[in-house]
Each structure stands twice: as C-alpha cells, then as structure tokens.
Write a protein that holds these residues in place. Structure first.
Motif, mmCIF file in Angstrom:
data_model
loop_
_atom_site.group_PDB
_atom_site.id
_atom_site.type_symbol
_atom_site.label_atom_id
_atom_site.label_comp_id
_atom_site.label_asym_id
_atom_site.label_seq_id
_atom_site.Cartn_x
_atom_site.Cartn_y
_atom_site.Cartn_z
ATOM 1 N N VAL A 159 -10.237 -6.158 12.181
ATOM 2 C CA VAL A 159 -9.484 -5.705 11.018
ATOM 3 C C VAL A 159 -8.147 -6.427 10.967
ATOM 4 C CG1 VAL A 159 -8.393 -3.737 9.892
ATOM 5 C CG2 VAL A 159 -10.591 -3.455 11.055
ATOM 6 N N ARG A 160 -7.888 -7.098 9.866
ATOM 7 C CA ARG A 160 -6.589 -7.734 9.602
ATOM 8 C C ARG A 160 -6.081 -7.175 8.281
ATOM 9 N NH1 ARG A 160 -9.851 -11.762 11.676
ATOM 10 N NH2 ARG A 160 -9.014 -12.992 13.419
ATOM 11 N N ALA A 161 -5.370 -6.086 8.340
ATOM 12 C CA ALA A 161 -4.901 -5.407 7.129
ATOM 13 C C ALA A 161 -3.459 -5.794 6.855
ATOM 14 C CB ALA A 161 -5.027 -3.902 7.281
ATOM 15 N N SER A 162 -3.228 -6.399 5.694
ATOM 16 C CA SER A 162 -1.893 -6.839 5.292
ATOM 17 C C SER A 162 -1.515 -6.078 4.033
ATOM 18 C CB SER A 162 -1.906 -8.348 5.031
ATOM 19 O OG SER A 162 -0.654 -8.813 4.622
ATOM 20 N N MET A 163 -0.526 -5.188 4.141
ATOM 21 C CA MET A 163 -0.228 -4.261 3.065
ATOM 22 C C MET A 163 1.235 -4.327 2.623
ATOM 23 S SD MET A 163 -3.091 -2.599 2.622
ATOM 24 C CE MET A 163 -4.617 -2.308 3.523
ATOM 25 N N VAL A 164 1.437 -4.436 1.321
ATOM 26 C CA VAL A 164 2.772 -4.245 0.760
ATOM 27 C C VAL A 164 2.837 -2.843 0.175
ATOM 28 C CG1 VAL A 164 3.180 -6.675 0.267
ATOM 29 C CG2 VAL A 164 2.083 -5.231 -1.452
ATOM 30 N N GLY A 165 4.003 -2.241 0.240
ATOM 31 C CA GLY A 165 4.166 -0.890 -0.282
ATOM 32 C C GLY A 165 5.513 -0.724 -0.945
ATOM 33 N N SER A 169 4.569 7.094 -3.618
ATOM 34 C CA SER A 169 4.103 5.844 -3.012
ATOM 35 C C SER A 169 3.395 5.012 -4.061
ATOM 36 C CB SER A 169 3.155 6.148 -1.841
ATOM 37 O OG SER A 169 2.738 4.960 -1.229
ATOM 38 N N LEU A 170 3.934 3.824 -4.338
ATOM 39 C CA LEU A 170 3.401 2.965 -5.393
ATOM 40 C C LEU A 170 2.709 1.719 -4.856
ATOM 41 C CD1 LEU A 170 6.415 3.112 -7.895
ATOM 42 C CD2 LEU A 170 4.331 4.492 -7.904
ATOM 43 N N GLY A 171 2.540 1.636 -3.538
ATOM 44 C CA GLY A 171 1.944 0.432 -2.959
ATOM 45 C C GLY A 171 0.539 0.164 -3.454
ATOM 46 N N GLY A 172 -0.298 1.213 -3.510
ATOM 47 C CA GLY A 172 -1.672 1.024 -3.973
ATOM 48 C C GLY A 172 -1.722 0.521 -5.401
ATOM 49 N N TRP A 173 -0.858 1.066 -6.259
ATOM 50 C CA TRP A 173 -0.823 0.628 -7.651
ATOM 51 C C TRP A 173 -0.405 -0.836 -7.751
ATOM 52 C CZ3 TRP A 173 3.156 -1.166 -10.804
ATOM 53 C CH2 TRP A 173 2.845 -1.252 -12.167
ATOM 54 N N ILE A 174 0.607 -1.234 -6.969
ATOM 55 C CA ILE A 174 1.069 -2.626 -6.994
ATOM 56 C C ILE A 174 -0.031 -3.567 -6.538
ATOM 57 C CG2 ILE A 174 2.673 -4.262 -5.924
ATOM 58 C CD1 ILE A 174 4.718 -1.986 -5.804
ATOM 59 N N ARG A 175 -0.706 -3.231 -5.430
ATOM 60 C CA ARG A 175 -1.757 -4.110 -4.913
ATOM 61 C C ARG A 175 -2.919 -4.209 -5.895
ATOM 62 N NH1 ARG A 175 -0.448 -1.070 -0.289
ATOM 63 N NH2 ARG A 175 -2.332 0.202 -0.550
ATOM 64 N N LYS A 195 -7.628 2.927 -6.662
ATOM 65 C CA LYS A 195 -6.492 3.624 -7.241
ATOM 66 C C LYS A 195 -6.223 4.864 -6.409
ATOM 67 C CE LYS A 195 -7.568 2.049 -11.928
ATOM 68 N NZ LYS A 195 -7.941 2.454 -13.302
ATOM 69 N N SER A 196 -4.934 5.131 -6.175
ATOM 70 C CA SER A 196 -4.588 6.264 -5.340
ATOM 71 C C SER A 196 -3.399 7.027 -5.941
ATOM 72 C CB SER A 196 -4.227 5.799 -3.925
ATOM 73 O OG SER A 196 -3.149 4.877 -3.944
ATOM 74 N N ALA A 197 -3.385 8.308 -5.666
ATOM 75 C CA ALA A 197 -2.269 9.163 -6.052
ATOM 76 C C ALA A 197 -1.723 9.813 -4.787
ATOM 77 C CB ALA A 197 -2.726 10.224 -7.031
ATOM 78 N N ILE A 198 -0.519 9.392 -4.380
ATOM 79 C CA ILE A 198 0.027 9.843 -3.109
ATOM 80 C C ILE A 198 1.475 10.283 -3.312
ATOM 81 C CG2 ILE A 198 0.645 9.149 -0.765
ATOM 82 C CD1 ILE A 198 -1.642 7.168 -0.824
ATOM 83 N N VAL A 199 1.754 11.497 -2.921
ATOM 84 C CA VAL A 199 3.101 12.055 -2.965
ATOM 85 C C VAL A 199 3.474 12.476 -1.566
ATOM 86 C CG1 VAL A 199 4.574 13.853 -3.904
ATOM 87 C CG2 VAL A 199 2.823 12.833 -5.340
ATOM 88 N N VAL A 200 4.722 12.185 -1.174
ATOM 89 C CA VAL A 200 5.184 12.494 0.182
ATOM 90 C C VAL A 200 6.331 13.495 0.110
ATOM 91 C CG1 VAL A 200 6.069 11.544 2.332
ATOM 92 C CG2 VAL A 200 4.556 10.144 0.881
ATOM 93 N N VAL A 201 6.189 14.563 0.869
ATOM 94 C CA VAL A 201 7.257 15.553 1.002
ATOM 95 C C VAL A 201 7.847 15.414 2.406
ATOM 96 C CG1 VAL A 201 7.899 17.984 0.897
ATOM 97 C CG2 VAL A 201 6.048 17.111 -0.554
ATOM 98 N N SER A 202 9.169 15.159 2.494
ATOM 99 C CA SER A 202 9.802 14.915 3.781
ATOM 100 C C SER A 202 10.883 15.954 4.067
ATOM 101 C CB SER A 202 10.428 13.518 3.818
ATOM 102 O OG SER A 202 9.436 12.519 3.634
ATOM 103 N N PHE A 203 10.957 16.319 5.340
ATOM 104 C CA PHE A 203 12.000 17.220 5.812
ATOM 105 C C PHE A 203 12.821 16.488 6.872
ATOM 106 C CE2 PHE A 203 8.225 19.515 4.610
ATOM 107 C CZ PHE A 203 8.696 20.501 3.771
#
Length: 322
Positions: free
Chosen positions: A267-273, A289-295, A312-320
């Motif tokens: 596996v050689r995974a090269s990802m922009v996000g 997270s808009l990386g999937g949409w950009i790619r 296509k992905s829909a990803i929301v991150v909640v951080s504490f």
C-alpha cells in the motif's frame, strides 16, 4: 495339479484385469478433470487482485480524512477528536476499470494528541469502517469479456500512532511534521455469479503493518477559524493477502475447486487533505474535512496517486481540547 495351475493363472488374470480396470478408471477421471481444471485456470485474476488494492486505498482515504492534525499547541495541551463518516465509492480502480455499484459505507474515528513540549507532541488515531455493495468489472476475463458484478462486504480497523514536531512557533502560524507507524486489520469477502458452471469468490483477511509521514501547515484567524491543508503518506511493509477460489461444477459429482493467492501490491497511499475548523468555544471545535472532495474533483490527483479512485465522503470532526 491342473486345477492348481488353473487357479493360479486364473488369479493372475483376475489381478491383471483388476489393475487394468483401475488404470482405465483413473484415466477416465483425469479425462474428466483436466479439461475443467484448465478451463478454470484460464480466468484472468488481475481484476480481482486490483479490487483488493482499490479497497486498501478506500480505507486509507477514510483514515486520512479522519485525521485533523493538532496544531498551534503549547506544552501540556491535548486534543480528543470524534469523527463520524459516511462515504460512497464510484470507482475503485482505473486499469483494469473497476466501478462501484451502490457501494457505500460508514466509519468512525477517534483521535488523540498531547503536547509534551511547545514543539513536540504524540498522537494516535483509531478508526473503523465497513462498506458493502457491488463492484463491476470483467472479472471473468479469459472466459467472458463481459462485465459482472461482484458482491463485496469489507470491514477495516486501523490504528495510527507517532510523534509530531512544530517547525514554527507563532500565534497565527503552525507547521508540524508527523511521523509514525500503523497497523490495519481487514476482513472481507467478494462473490460473483456463476457462468459456464464456473464461480469465482475472493476472501481477504489479514493485517497490514507500515509507516506514515505527514505535514500540516496551519493558519488561525482571530483565534476562531483555522485553515489546515495537510499531506499524509503511508506505506505498508507487507502486502494485503487475498485468496481467489474458482469452483467448476460441470460435473456435479466431481466439482473442481482451485485456490490461488492473489498478487497484490504494497500500500502506497498519498493523500492531500483540508480541514476547516471553527472554535465554537474555548474547549470545543468543529471541523469539516474536505480532502475527499478535493481529491475527487481533481481527477489528475486520483489517477496519479490513487489508481483512479473516485469516492465521495461526508466527514465532520468534533474536537475537545484545553
């Protein structure tokens, strides 16, 4: 004496007859089995192998989009992130072409970061995803050039961990570098409809081990909005394991079952996000997270680095954080 000789030679004749009969039966079995075995062996398994490679890219893409890097940190700061995800896959591979048909899934991630100093941090990401549906390709190439739909059902668990170092000490700017290791455990099955008394199925269940690297330049505006483009690269030190099973039932009494280990790639995974973060309070923030949409929208990137993956992905991150 005559009776004895007759019995002796008659016994020999019976043994020879029995031996000839065994040879004839054996040759008949070979005559039945060999053509069907060769028939099954004519199937080109490359599309099935590339399906596994495409699935590993899907998993890597969801992990990358679940990664919201910890930036702008000081000693003893921490961040915990919860990441729900939903995704659909339109294409898993481009050569040979393997398209998704109602292939969709969900995932969840948990991220953690802790700053051991003003510039150093440790991080961890745990992620799970499951997807099912169909993949369409010429899976029976060699027997039939038509496209067939493979039913797939896959689950992947992943754990990434490592350290980060911020190259810039600034209120507005942050530029951490990340390096670490990962492990992925996957379990899945794929099955095709039977054609010409031949059926193909694929089983894949094993673990991947590897290394990962990343960079995440980040800018904060008025301590409210943070823009963080990032790049992640992961490389597995071993290859995904998968077995193809070909069953030929031309003769129902003597079905032929042949198993092959599929030839897969590391596996050689090269990802922009890209993460856009809004601090809703001092301790809680929301990120998109808009990386999937950009790619997906920049087809050149997917073709060059992800074997033509389209999803296509829909990803929301909640951080504490503190």
């Amino acid at each position: 004496m005559k009776d004895y000789n007759n019995a002796r030679f008659g016994g020999r004749a019976m043994k020879h007859y029995t031996g000839y009969r065994k040879v004839i039966i054996f040759m008949a079995i070979i005559a039945l089995l060999v053509p069907h075995k060769l028939f099954a062996q004519s199937i080109d398994l490359d599309p099935s192998a590339k399906t596994i490679d495409g699935i590993t890219n899907i998993a890597a893409s969801i992990v990358a989009d679940s990664f919201v890097p910890m930036t702008h940190f000081n000693k003893d700061n921490y961040m915990v992130s919860i990441v729900p995800a939903y995704f659909t896959v339109q294409k898993a591979y481009d050569d040979p072409e393997i398209n998704g048909k109602d292939l969709k899934g969900y995932g969840a991630g948990l991220g953690f970061g802790y700053a051991t100093s003003d510039r150093m941090l440790v991080y961890g990401i745990a992620a799970y995803m499951h997807f099912d549906g169909k993949l369409s390709s010429a899976f029976y190439k060699g027997l039939d050039s038509n496209e067939y739909q493979m039913k797939v059902d896959y689950s992947v668990m992943a754990l990434y961990t490592g350290m980060g170092y911020d190259l810039v000490e600034s209120t507005a700017f942050s530029f951490p570098l990340f390096a670490g290791i990962f492990i992925q455990k996957y379990d899945g099955k794929g099955s095709l409809p039977e054609i010409s008394n031949t059926k193909l199925s694929v089983d894949s269940a094993s673990s991947l081990f590897g290394i990962s690297f990343g960079i995440a330049p980040s800018y904060t505006y008025h301590d409210m909005v943070t823009i963080t483009p990032y790049y992640l690269f992961s490389y597995s030190l071993n290859k995904p394991e998968a077995t193809a099973k070909i069953t030929n039932s031309t003769n129902p009494m003597l079905p032929i079952i042949i198993k092959y280990d599929l030839s897969t790639d590391n596996v050689r995974a090269s990802m922009v996000g890209l993460a856009l973060t809004w601090k809703s309070s001092k301790s809680v923030s929301l990120s998109l997270s808009l990386g999937g949409w950009i790619r997906n929208e920049t087809s050149w990137y997917n073709k060059t680095f992800l074997n033509g993956l389209q999803m296509k992905s829909a990803i929301v991150v909640v951080s504490f954080c503190n």
